[in-house]
Scaffold this motif. Structure first.
Motif, PDB file in Angstrom:
ATOM      1  N   ALA A  71       0.830  -1.204   0.000  1.00  0.00           N
ATOM      2  CA  ALA A  71       0.000   0.000   0.000  1.00  0.00           C
ATOM      3  C   ALA A  71       0.864   1.252   0.000  1.00  0.00           C
ATOM      4  CB  ALA A  71      -0.930  -0.007   1.212  1.00  0.00           C
ATOM      5  N   ALA A  72       1.874   1.293   0.854  1.00  0.00           N
ATOM      6  CA  ALA A  72       2.745   2.461   0.943  1.00  0.00           C
ATOM      7  C   ALA A  72       3.459   2.716  -0.376  1.00  0.00           C
ATOM      8  CB  ALA A  72       3.750   2.280   2.070  1.00  0.00           C
ATOM      9  N   ALA A  73       3.839   1.647  -1.076  1.00  0.00           N
ATOM     10  CA  ALA A  73       4.539   1.806  -2.355  1.00  0.00           C
ATOM     11  C   ALA A  73       3.663   2.472  -3.404  1.00  0.00           C
ATOM     12  CB  ALA A  73       5.010   0.442  -2.851  1.00  0.00           C
ATOM     13  N   SER A  74       2.347   2.323  -3.283  1.00  0.00           N
ATOM     14  CA  SER A  74       1.430   2.941  -4.250  1.00  0.00           C
ATOM     15  C   SER A  74       0.837   4.245  -3.725  1.00  0.00           C
ATOM     16  CB  SER A  74       0.298   1.963  -4.588  1.00  0.00           C
ATOM     17  OG  SER A  74      -0.504   1.706  -3.436  1.00  0.00           O
ATOM     18  N   GLY A  75       1.342   4.720  -2.591  1.00  0.00           N
ATOM     19  CA  GLY A  75       0.846   5.974  -2.023  1.00  0.00           C
ATOM     20  C   GLY A  75      -0.411   5.821  -1.196  1.00  0.00           C
ATOM     21  N   ALA A  76      -0.758   4.579  -0.816  1.00  0.00           N
ATOM     22  CA  ALA A  76      -1.963   4.342  -0.024  1.00  0.00           C
ATOM     23  C   ALA A  76      -1.610   4.200   1.449  1.00  0.00           C
ATOM     24  CB  ALA A  76      -2.685   3.100  -0.518  1.00  0.00           C
ATOM     25  N   ARG A  77      -2.615   4.248   2.299  1.00  0.00           N
ATOM     26  CA  ARG A  77      -2.438   4.140   3.748  1.00  0.00           C
ATOM     27  C   ARG A  77      -3.608   3.366   4.328  1.00  0.00           C
ATOM     28  NH1 ARG A  77      -4.607   8.879   2.288  1.00  0.00           N
ATOM     29  NH2 ARG A  77      -6.306   9.811   3.495  1.00  0.00           N
ATOM     30  N   LEU A  78      -3.422   2.850   5.513  1.00  0.00           N
ATOM     31  CA  LEU A  78      -4.501   2.170   6.224  1.00  0.00           C
ATOM     32  C   LEU A  78      -5.040   3.109   7.296  1.00  0.00           C
ATOM     33  CD1 LEU A  78      -6.092  -0.481   6.574  1.00  0.00           C
ATOM     34  CD2 LEU A  78      -4.417  -1.130   8.325  1.00  0.00           C
ATOM     35  N   VAL A  79      -6.316   3.438   7.197  1.00  0.00           N
ATOM     36  CA  VAL A  79      -6.970   4.316   8.173  1.00  0.00           C
ATOM     37  C   VAL A  79      -7.777   3.432   9.119  1.00  0.00           C
ATOM     38  CG1 VAL A  79      -8.506   6.278   8.510  1.00  0.00           C
ATOM     39  CG2 VAL A  79      -7.110   6.125   6.437  1.00  0.00           C
ATOM     40  N   THR A  80      -7.562   3.612  10.415  1.00  0.00           N
ATOM     41  CA  THR A  80      -8.193   2.752  11.420  1.00  0.00           C
ATOM     42  C   THR A  80      -9.068   3.567  12.368  1.00  0.00           C
ATOM     43  OG1 THR A  80      -6.535   2.949  13.167  1.00  0.00           O
ATOM     44  CG2 THR A  80      -6.031   1.434  11.350  1.00  0.00           C
ATOM     45  N   PRO A  81      -9.935   2.904  13.125  1.00  0.00           N
ATOM     46  CA  PRO A  81     -10.759   3.622  14.107  1.00  0.00           C
ATOM     47  C   PRO A  81      -9.937   4.316  15.191  1.00  0.00           C
ATOM     48  CG  PRO A  81     -11.727   1.485  13.630  1.00  0.00           C
ATOM     49  CD  PRO A  81     -10.379   1.499  12.968  1.00  0.00           C
ATOM     50  N   GLU A  82      -8.674   3.941  15.348  1.00  0.00           N
ATOM     51  CA  GLU A  82      -7.812   4.607  16.330  1.00  0.00           C
ATOM     52  C   GLU A  82      -7.257   5.935  15.816  1.00  0.00           C
ATOM     53  OE1 GLU A  82      -8.548   0.664  17.294  1.00  0.00           O
ATOM     54  OE2 GLU A  82      -7.362   1.234  15.532  1.00  0.00           O
ATOM     55  N   ASP A  83      -7.417   6.219  14.527  1.00  0.00           N
ATOM     56  CA  ASP A  83      -6.892   7.442  13.916  1.00  0.00           C
ATOM     57  C   ASP A  83      -7.915   8.563  13.989  1.00  0.00           C
ATOM     58  OD1 ASP A  83      -4.467   6.209  13.097  1.00  0.00           O
ATOM     59  OD2 ASP A  83      -5.484   5.349  11.351  1.00  0.00           O
ATOM     60  N   ASP A  84      -7.417   9.791  14.145  1.00  0.00           N
ATOM     61  CA  ASP A  84      -8.312  10.952  14.117  1.00  0.00           C
ATOM     62  C   ASP A  84      -9.063  11.056  12.791  1.00  0.00           C
ATOM     63  OD1 ASP A  84      -7.819  11.870  16.642  1.00  0.00           O
ATOM     64  OD2 ASP A  84      -6.237  13.260  16.054  1.00  0.00           O
ATOM     65  N   GLU A  85      -8.452  10.558  11.735  1.00  0.00           N
ATOM     66  CA  GLU A  85      -9.032  10.681  10.397  1.00  0.00           C
ATOM     67  C   GLU A  85     -10.243   9.765  10.197  1.00  0.00           C
ATOM     68  OE1 GLU A  85      -7.608   9.978   5.734  1.00  0.00           O
ATOM     69  OE2 GLU A  85      -6.188   9.733   7.366  1.00  0.00           O
ATOM     70  N   TRP A  86     -10.443   8.815  11.064  1.00  0.00           N
ATOM     71  CA  TRP A  86     -11.518   7.840  10.906  1.00  0.00           C
ATOM     72  C   TRP A  86     -12.888   8.531  10.895  1.00  0.00           C
ATOM     73  CZ3 TRP A  86     -11.737   3.045   9.356  1.00  0.00           C
ATOM     74  CH2 TRP A  86     -12.870   2.257   9.629  1.00  0.00           C
ATOM     75  N   PRO A  87     -13.734   8.254   9.876  1.00  0.00           N
ATOM     76  CA  PRO A  87     -15.062   8.885   9.791  1.00  0.00           C
ATOM     77  C   PRO A  87     -16.057   8.223  10.749  1.00  0.00           C
ATOM     78  CG  PRO A  87     -14.729   7.412   7.931  1.00  0.00           C
ATOM     79  CD  PRO A  87     -13.437   7.413   8.708  1.00  0.00           C
ATOM     80  N   ALA A  88     -15.842   8.425  12.022  1.00  0.00           N
ATOM     81  CA  ALA A  88     -16.599   7.706  13.053  1.00  0.00           C
ATOM     82  C   ALA A  88     -18.085   8.029  13.021  1.00  0.00           C
ATOM     83  CB  ALA A  88     -16.016   8.024  14.433  1.00  0.00           C
ATOM     84  N   TRP A  89     -18.420   9.310  12.867  1.00  0.00           N
ATOM     85  CA  TRP A  89     -19.834   9.697  12.944  1.00  0.00           C
ATOM     86  C   TRP A  89     -20.652   9.092  11.808  1.00  0.00           C
ATOM     87  CZ3 TRP A  89     -23.390  11.034  16.133  1.00  0.00           C
ATOM     88  CH2 TRP A  89     -24.590  11.582  15.668  1.00  0.00           C
ATOM     89  N   PRO A  90     -20.242   9.210  10.537  1.00  0.00           N
ATOM     90  CA  PRO A  90     -21.039   8.583   9.478  1.00  0.00           C
ATOM     91  C   PRO A  90     -21.150   7.068   9.633  1.00  0.00           C
ATOM     92  CG  PRO A  90     -19.493  10.162   8.536  1.00  0.00           C
ATOM     93  CD  PRO A  90     -19.118   9.987   9.977  1.00  0.00           C
ATOM     94  N   LEU A  91     -20.062   6.418  10.039  1.00  0.00           N
ATOM     95  CA  LEU A  91     -20.067   4.960  10.145  1.00  0.00           C
ATOM     96  C   LEU A  91     -20.819   4.460  11.376  1.00  0.00           C
ATOM     97  CD1 LEU A  91     -16.433   4.092   9.005  1.00  0.00           C
ATOM     98  CD2 LEU A  91     -18.567   3.822   7.723  1.00  0.00           C
ATOM     99  N   LEU A  92     -21.170   5.372  12.274  1.00  0.00           N
ATOM    100  CA  LEU A  92     -21.958   4.971  13.439  1.00  0.00           C
ATOM    101  C   LEU A  92     -23.289   4.371  13.015  1.00  0.00           C
ATOM    102  CD1 LEU A  92     -22.328   4.913  16.533  1.00  0.00           C
ATOM    103  CD2 LEU A  92     -23.251   7.245  16.365  1.00  0.00           C
ATOM    104  N   SER A  93     -23.804   4.807  11.869  1.00  0.00           N
ATOM    105  CA  SER A  93     -25.081   4.276  11.390  1.00  0.00           C
ATOM    106  C   SER A  93     -24.993   2.772  11.142  1.00  0.00           C
ATOM    107  CB  SER A  93     -25.505   4.993  10.097  1.00  0.00           C
ATOM    108  OG  SER A  93     -24.517   4.830   9.081  1.00  0.00           O
ATOM    109  N   LEU A  94     -23.841   2.285  10.708  1.00  0.00           N
ATOM    110  CA  LEU A  94     -23.666   0.842  10.506  1.00  0.00           C
ATOM    111  C   LEU A  94     -23.604   0.103  11.842  1.00  0.00           C
ATOM    112  CD1 LEU A  94     -21.087   0.758   7.566  1.00  0.00           C
ATOM    113  CD2 LEU A  94     -23.461  -0.032   7.506  1.00  0.00           C
ATOM    114  N   THR A  95     -22.955   0.716  12.819  1.00  0.00           N
ATOM    115  CA  THR A  95     -22.887   0.105  14.147  1.00  0.00           C
ATOM    116  C   THR A  95     -24.276  -0.025  14.755  1.00  0.00           C
ATOM    117  OG1 THR A  95     -20.683   1.055  14.480  1.00  0.00           O
ATOM    118  CG2 THR A  95     -21.851   0.290  16.437  1.00  0.00           C
ATOM    119  N   VAL A  96     -25.074   1.030  14.605  1.00  0.00           N
ATOM    120  CA  VAL A  96     -26.441   1.009  15.129  1.00  0.00           C
ATOM    121  C   VAL A  96     -27.265  -0.058  14.423  1.00  0.00           C
ATOM    122  CG1 VAL A  96     -28.573   2.336  15.349  1.00  0.00           C
ATOM    123  CG2 VAL A  96     -26.378   3.420  15.861  1.00  0.00           C
ATOM    124  N   ALA A  97     -27.143  -0.112  13.093  1.00  0.00           N
ATOM    125  CA  ALA A  97     -27.898  -1.113  12.332  1.00  0.00           C
ATOM    126  C   ALA A  97     -27.467  -2.527  12.705  1.00  0.00           C
ATOM    127  CB  ALA A  97     -27.700  -0.873  10.837  1.00  0.00           C
TER     128      ALA A  97
END
Length: 413
Positions: A71-97
């Motif tokens: 991933a790093a070689a192609s300029g990609a990264r792994l974003v996790t729930p521990e990162d500030d960048e994680w879209p927690a609020w939108p994805l909360l809808s999946l947790t609720v469902a």
């Protein structure tokens, strides 16, 4: 600023590889024990039966370090729930469902991302535009219009990078130099669909390309249907531009409705098979009819906050004063009239007519000829960039519509 530790990132990379999304039992297990302990338990087979069912076939695949390097070689990264960048609020809808027992509803373990934008910012007040792969010129035109209009107002445009409606929406947003995000049903490095590799590279330069599938994961029909839940969850609302009766776009819209997101559909010609899905959504009250960007913003509600206000339709003459308006309406496009005739028909004094006609001429409302004054015909103008977006959308209909690549499940299969 909080970021995942190296150990947490490795654990989530491992877990993404060993479980086929969505994996609700594994997600719940990670929530209970944390990613590092959960990964160790899975690796050793010491986990509840439901978690074991989701992970047993691949638990011996320890490719986390390799996946992160690729991933790093192609300029990609792994974003996790521990990162500030994680879209927690939108994805909360999946947790609720998932908590309500909705089948197939589970948030991702992590997300592979390529592109400069932060996921939490891109998903804040975003709109999804989805529809048929074998789209009509009508559908591609309006998909590009919606993509351009939303992006130009600061709204992120999400879609699935498929041919047809998806590609037109992405191109429209790019033409407006806005943010657009493509969510894939395969690894970021796979280059699918083949005809959109250059488009995906352009999206990654200004927006983001996302996937929960590790590098090298090949496309499959079920993966695109699973991917659709992310498109629905990461956005405030979904707009279906064209869709058949049975389509991936309707699947995305249905998921958005289950998650409590706004669902919108654009009407089409009554005889078009590619609009039947949209008409059914509207008729069955599963979607709100929309015909413009302003209506999308109005339906989506919170997108109008923060200075993004739907523009009200205006006539060219709305800024004219009462006398100038009467003079303008007294004139004709073809037959010229003298100032005396205009004064008589408009009921405005001759002196006032003579003073206002030159002002109206300077503003482009009237013109003077040898025989008198005429009204200038109103012309509909499009900005160059807007027309550019529409032209780009039209270019999709040719060889891509005939492409024999696998249906992606976001547009029609």
């Amino acid at each position: 600023m909080s970021v995942a530790t190296a150990e947490e990132r490795l654990a989530r990379a491992y877990l993404l590889r060993v479980a086929e999304p969505p994996a609700p039992a594994l997600v719940g297990f990670i929530g209970e024990y944390g990613p590092v302990a959960a990964a160790a338990f899975v690796r050793e087979g010491e986990c509840p039966p439901k978690v074991r069912d989701e992970t047993a076939a691949r638990s011996a695949l320890c490719l986390a370090e390799s996946d992160l390097d690729v991933a790093a070689a192609s300029g990609a990264r792994l974003v996790t729930p521990e990162d500030d960048e994680w879209p927690a609020w939108p994805l909360l809808s999946l947790t609720v469902a998932m908590g309500r027992g909705v089948s197939g509803a589970a948030p991702p373990v992590a997300l592979w991302a390529r592109g400069p934008v932060r996921l939490d910012e891109a998903a804040g007040g975003a709109v999804a535009i989805v529809g048929a792969r074998a789209a009509t010129d009508y559908g591609e035109h309006y998909a590009a219009e919606f993509g351009y209009g939303l992006a130009s107002r600061g709204v992120s445009v999400f879609s699935g990078a498929a041919y047809g409606i998806d590609g037109a929406a992405h191109r429209g947003a790019l033409a407006a130099t806005g943010v657009t995000v493509a969510v894939l049903g395969c690894g970021l490095d796979v280059g699918y669909p083949a005809g959109h590799v250059s488009l995906l590279n352009r999206i990654a330069e200004a927006g983001a390309v996302l996937s929960e599938y590790p590098p090298g994961t090949q496309p499959a029909r079920h993966r695109f249907l699973v991917r659709n839940r992310l498109i629905a969850a990461l956005t405030e609302g979904t707009v279906v531009v064209e869709a058949g009766r049975r389509s991936g776009a309707r699947n995305t819209a249905g998921t958005a409705g289950v998650l409590g997101k706004m669902v919108m559909a654009m009407p089409g010609p009554v005889g078009s098979a590619l609009s039947m899905g949209c008409h059914a959504l509207i008729r069955e009250s599963h979607a709100t009819l929309v015909t413009s960007v302003d209506e999308v913003l109005e339906v989506a509600g919170r997108l109008g906050e923060g200075g993004v206000e739907p523009a009200k339709a205006r006539r060219r003459t709305d800024g004219l004063g009462p006398d100038a308006l009467r003079i303008h309406e007294a004139l004709a496009v073809r037959a010229a009239k003298t100032a005396d005739q205009v004064a008589s028909e408009a009921g405005v004094s001759l002196a006032r007519v003579r003073s206002l006609l030159p002002e109206l001429e300077l503003d482009g409302f009237v013109e003077r000829g040898d025989e008198g004054w005429r009204r200038v015909r109103a012309k509909r103008r499009e900005t160059g960039s807007r027309q550019h977006a529409v032209n780009q959308a039209g270019n999709l209909a040719g060889n891509q519509a005939a492409n024999t690549d696998m249906g992606d499940g976001c547009g029609d299969a």
